[in-house]
Design a protein around this motif. Structure first.
Motif, PDB file in Angstrom:
ATOM      1  N   VAL A 123       0.841  -1.186   0.000  1.00  0.00           N
ATOM      2  CA  VAL A 123       0.000   0.000   0.000  1.00  0.00           C
ATOM      3  C   VAL A 123       0.884   1.245   0.000  1.00  0.00           C
ATOM      4  O   VAL A 123       1.678   1.446   0.915  1.00  0.00           O
ATOM      5  CB  VAL A 123      -0.909   0.023   1.264  1.00  0.00           C
ATOM      6  CG1 VAL A 123      -1.664   1.336   1.375  1.00  0.00           C
ATOM      7  CG2 VAL A 123      -1.878  -1.152   1.234  1.00  0.00           C
ATOM      8  N   GLY A 124       0.767   2.059  -1.020  1.00  0.00           N
ATOM      9  CA  GLY A 124       1.456   3.349  -1.007  1.00  0.00           C
ATOM     10  C   GLY A 124       0.472   4.368  -0.482  1.00  0.00           C
ATOM     11  O   GLY A 124      -0.640   4.481  -0.997  1.00  0.00           O
ATOM     12  N   THR A 125       0.859   5.066   0.548  1.00  0.00           N
ATOM     13  CA  THR A 125      -0.090   6.031   1.106  1.00  0.00           C
ATOM     14  C   THR A 125       0.513   7.425   1.250  1.00  0.00           C
ATOM     15  O   THR A 125       1.656   7.579   1.688  1.00  0.00           O
ATOM     16  CB  THR A 125      -0.655   5.556   2.471  1.00  0.00           C
ATOM     17  OG1 THR A 125      -1.661   6.483   2.892  1.00  0.00           O
ATOM     18  CG2 THR A 125       0.389   5.483   3.558  1.00  0.00           C
ATOM     19  N   GLY A 126      -0.249   8.404   0.855  1.00  0.00           N
ATOM     20  CA  GLY A 126       0.116   9.782   1.121  1.00  0.00           C
ATOM     21  C   GLY A 126      -0.218  10.094   2.566  1.00  0.00           C
ATOM     22  O   GLY A 126      -1.245   9.643   3.080  1.00  0.00           O
ATOM     23  N   ILE A 127       0.672  10.799   3.227  1.00  0.00           N
ATOM     24  CA  ILE A 127       0.397  11.264   4.592  1.00  0.00           C
ATOM     25  C   ILE A 127       0.755  12.737   4.626  1.00  0.00           C
ATOM     26  O   ILE A 127       1.894  13.103   4.358  1.00  0.00           O
ATOM     27  CB  ILE A 127       1.231  10.498   5.643  1.00  0.00           C
ATOM     28  CG1 ILE A 127       0.911   8.998   5.583  1.00  0.00           C
ATOM     29  CG2 ILE A 127       0.964  11.046   7.051  1.00  0.00           C
ATOM     30  CD1 ILE A 127       1.682   8.151   6.596  1.00  0.00           C
ATOM     31  N   SER A 128      -0.207  13.567   4.910  1.00  0.00           N
ATOM     32  CA  SER A 128       0.078  15.000   4.944  1.00  0.00           C
ATOM     33  C   SER A 128      -0.172  15.594   6.315  1.00  0.00           C
ATOM     34  O   SER A 128      -1.041  15.137   7.054  1.00  0.00           O
ATOM     35  CB  SER A 128      -0.786  15.745   3.924  1.00  0.00           C
ATOM     36  OG  SER A 128      -0.529  17.133   4.032  1.00  0.00           O
ATOM     37  N   GLY A 129       0.601  16.629   6.604  1.00  0.00           N
ATOM     38  CA  GLY A 129       0.396  17.343   7.849  1.00  0.00           C
ATOM     39  C   GLY A 129       1.699  17.645   8.566  1.00  0.00           C
ATOM     40  O   GLY A 129       1.699  18.199   9.657  1.00  0.00           O
ATOM     41  N   GLY A 130       2.791  17.260   7.914  1.00  0.00           N
ATOM     42  CA  GLY A 130       4.090  17.552   8.510  1.00  0.00           C
ATOM     43  C   GLY A 130       4.286  16.786   9.811  1.00  0.00           C
ATOM     44  O   GLY A 130       3.559  15.836  10.108  1.00  0.00           O
ATOM     45  N   GLU A 131       5.267  17.234  10.592  1.00  0.00           N
ATOM     46  CA  GLU A 131       5.615  16.522  11.827  1.00  0.00           C
ATOM     47  C   GLU A 131       4.464  16.535  12.828  1.00  0.00           C
ATOM     48  O   GLU A 131       4.168  15.542  13.481  1.00  0.00           O
ATOM     49  CB  GLU A 131       6.844  17.192  12.456  1.00  0.00           C
ATOM     50  CG  GLU A 131       8.063  17.064  11.569  1.00  0.00           C
ATOM     51  CD  GLU A 131       9.230  17.923  12.039  1.00  0.00           C
ATOM     52  OE1 GLU A 131       9.183  18.436  13.177  1.00  0.00           O
ATOM     53  OE2 GLU A 131      10.183  18.066  11.264  1.00  0.00           O
ATOM     54  N   GLU A 132       3.832  17.699  12.931  1.00  0.00           N
ATOM     55  CA  GLU A 132       2.751  17.825  13.915  1.00  0.00           C
ATOM     56  C   GLU A 132       1.554  16.969  13.511  1.00  0.00           C
ATOM     57  O   GLU A 132       0.915  16.331  14.346  1.00  0.00           O
ATOM     58  CB  GLU A 132       2.356  19.298  14.024  1.00  0.00           C
ATOM     59  CG  GLU A 132       1.551  19.575  15.252  1.00  0.00           C
ATOM     60  CD  GLU A 132       1.100  21.024  15.298  1.00  0.00           C
ATOM     61  OE1 GLU A 132       1.953  21.886  15.526  1.00  0.00           O
ATOM     62  OE2 GLU A 132      -0.103  21.272  15.088  1.00  0.00           O
ATOM     63  N   GLY A 133       1.276  16.957  12.218  1.00  0.00           N
ATOM     64  CA  GLY A 133       0.164  16.141  11.720  1.00  0.00           C
ATOM     65  C   GLY A 133       0.398  14.676  12.016  1.00  0.00           C
ATOM     66  O   GLY A 133      -0.494  13.952  12.455  1.00  0.00           O
TER      67      GLY A 133
END
Ligand code: 6PG
Length: 479
Positions: A123-133
């Protein structure tokens, strides 16, 4: 105890994601890093998290309950392939390998295919939100098989940002769909940032306001239709004063913007797909231009406008800029969603546009109120041909367009670069035009290359004998 989820890569994104997972009811998290030192640091610094540390891939695999599920959080690129190889050698069919880095979606397609042959899910997944996210709740864009999502979905839902009770995660589509959508997210992020930067520059040079005063303008804007994370942090950055000099920090930061590639990928792929993402492209180019100090120094003596071009009424001008920003932002999103539609068609993904807007409402860098309007637009009309033509957005640009023209004209007359504002307006005018000079381009193509043309008044494909008697003949379509 066994872990239901593992994380590989204990740099800041990986360790924050692992801490986020560990903090949620029902998760036990195995952690692994190539050098154990980093794992030890995470253990020492976060005694509150009940991690199961592993010092080898074998140990890592043994600590996971089946189907084993592991999220890779390492620097995108060759490192990712090495970790995938190592995991496939210790995992079994039915297990799930998740790549949470900013991988290029075509790499993800390739990796998914290769891993699937072993019976393991990838599974390739995008994760957004930087370190805090990553720590508190990101927006998550997983691709991969529906089977893998059955196991993975609840785990990702447990750590995602939540807006109106809805977790910011959805199964985007098969193989590279998640990373493709994350790439477009980043492209829109680039456009949004550039537009905000242009708005700041126009206001600063038009009104002479200080960064702190402009911070207040952005804080005010953040209460209205522009409400978003990027507007909010812009105010924070503009307010920041350098402790040692007392100067606004923004005036001390070198004005050369860097990038890690996802914006470039968005534009490269949009070019291949034939989708004009001009707002995003201008944002990428603006960063490139900024990072050419030698050219900029050489060109700095080139003349600007002969007459200074001022602003009569600061408040009215600022309101015009606000509206121009909103209209240009709508163009950027409209273009971004066009690219999603085209990518989905090209790669065979069933991407629900409304769901993408929904999971971007929280956790990610482009999170904004305005995304609700996109979800609504696609709910009303799933076959919407261009976001900008949805009633809500049409009304918004109708209300903004006079201001938009004023601002772009002001920028041109005052000699202030506003590439994203002006290209967005040109796109808008191009899209709504009855007739485009593309007719002339077709004529030129036919003249020098016999590329043929179609006519508005009859069926068929034609060629004019330009170097002969200039009569017209029926021709075979050559595009
Ligand atoms: C996010 C961000 C993040 C990325 C940068 C890349 O969604 O959390 O997009 O994934 O690191 O923002 O941006 P640059 O190309 O500007 O470095």
């Amino acid at each position: 105890a066994q872990a239901n989820i593992g994380v590989v890569g204990m740099a800041v994104m990986g360790s924050n994601l692992a801490r986020n997972l560990a903090s949620r009811e029902g998760n036990t998290v195995a952690i692994f890093n190539r050098s154990f030192e980093k794992t030890q640091t995470v253990l020492d610094e976060h005694p509150e998290a009940e991690f199961i540390p592993a010092s080898s891939y074998e140990e890592f695999a043994a600590s996971l309950s089946k189907p084993r599920t592991a999220i890779i959080m390492v620097q995108a690129g060759r490192g990712t392939d090495a970790v995938i190889d190592a995991l496939t050698s210790v995992f079994e069919p039915g297990d799930i390998i998740v790549d949470g880095g900013n991988a290029l979606f075509t790499d993800t397609i390739r990796r998914e295919k290769a891993v699937r042959e072993t019976g393991i899910n990838f599974v390739g997944t995008g994760i957004s939100g930087g370190e805090e996210g990553a720590l508190l709740g990101p927006s998550i864009m997983p691709g991969g098989s529906a089977e893998a999502y059955e196991t993975l979905g609840p785990i990702l839902s447990s750590i995602a940002a939540v807006v109106d009770g809805v977790p910011c995660v959805t199964h985007v589509g098969t193989d590279g769909a998640g990373h493709f959508v994350k790439m477009i997210h980043n492209g829109i992020e680039y456009a949004d940032m550039q537009l905000i930067a242009e708005a700041y520059d126009l206001i600063r040079r038009g009104t002479g306001y200080s960064p702190a005063q402009i911070a207040d303008v952005f804080t005010e804007w953040n209460k209205g239709e522009l409400e978003s994370y990027l507007i909010e942090i812009t105010a924070e950055v503009l307010k920041q004063v350098d402790a040692s000099t007392g100067t606004p920090l923004v005036d001390l930061i070198l004005d050369q913007a860097g990038s890690k590639g996802t914006g470039v990928w968005t534009v490269q792929n949009a070019l291949d797909l034939g989708i004009p993402v001009s707002g995003i492209a201008e944002a990428v180019f603006a960063r490139s231009l900024s990072s050419k100090p030698a050219q900029r120094a050489a060109a700095s003596a080139l003349p600007g406008p002969a007459e200074p071009w001022g602003v009569d009424n600061n408040e009215a001008f600022i309101e015009d800029v606000r509206r121009a920003l909103y209209a240009s932002k709508i163009v950027a999103y409209s273009q971004g969603f066009d690219a999603i539609v085209a990518g989905a068609e090209q790669y065979g993904w069933d991407i629900k546009k409304g769901d993408i807007a929904t999971i971007w409402r929280g956790g990610c860098i482009i999170r904004a109120q305005f995304l609700n309007r996109i979800t609504e637009a696609y709910a009303e009309d799933p076959g919407l041909v261009a976001l900008i033509t949805a009633p809500y957005f049409t009304a918004a640009v109708t209300g903004a367009q006079e201001s938009w023209r004023q601002v772009v004209a002001h920028a041109a007359k005052a000699g202030i670069p506003a590439p994203a504002f002006s290209s967005s307006l040109s796109y808008y005018d191009g899209l709504r035009a009855d007739r485009l000079p593309a007719a002339l381009v077709q004529g030129q193509r036919d003249f020098f290359g016999a590329h043929t043309y179609k006519r508005v008044d009859k069926e068929g494909t034609f060629h004019t004998l330009w170097s002969g008697d200039r009569s017209e003949i029926q021709a075979v379509d050559s595009h």
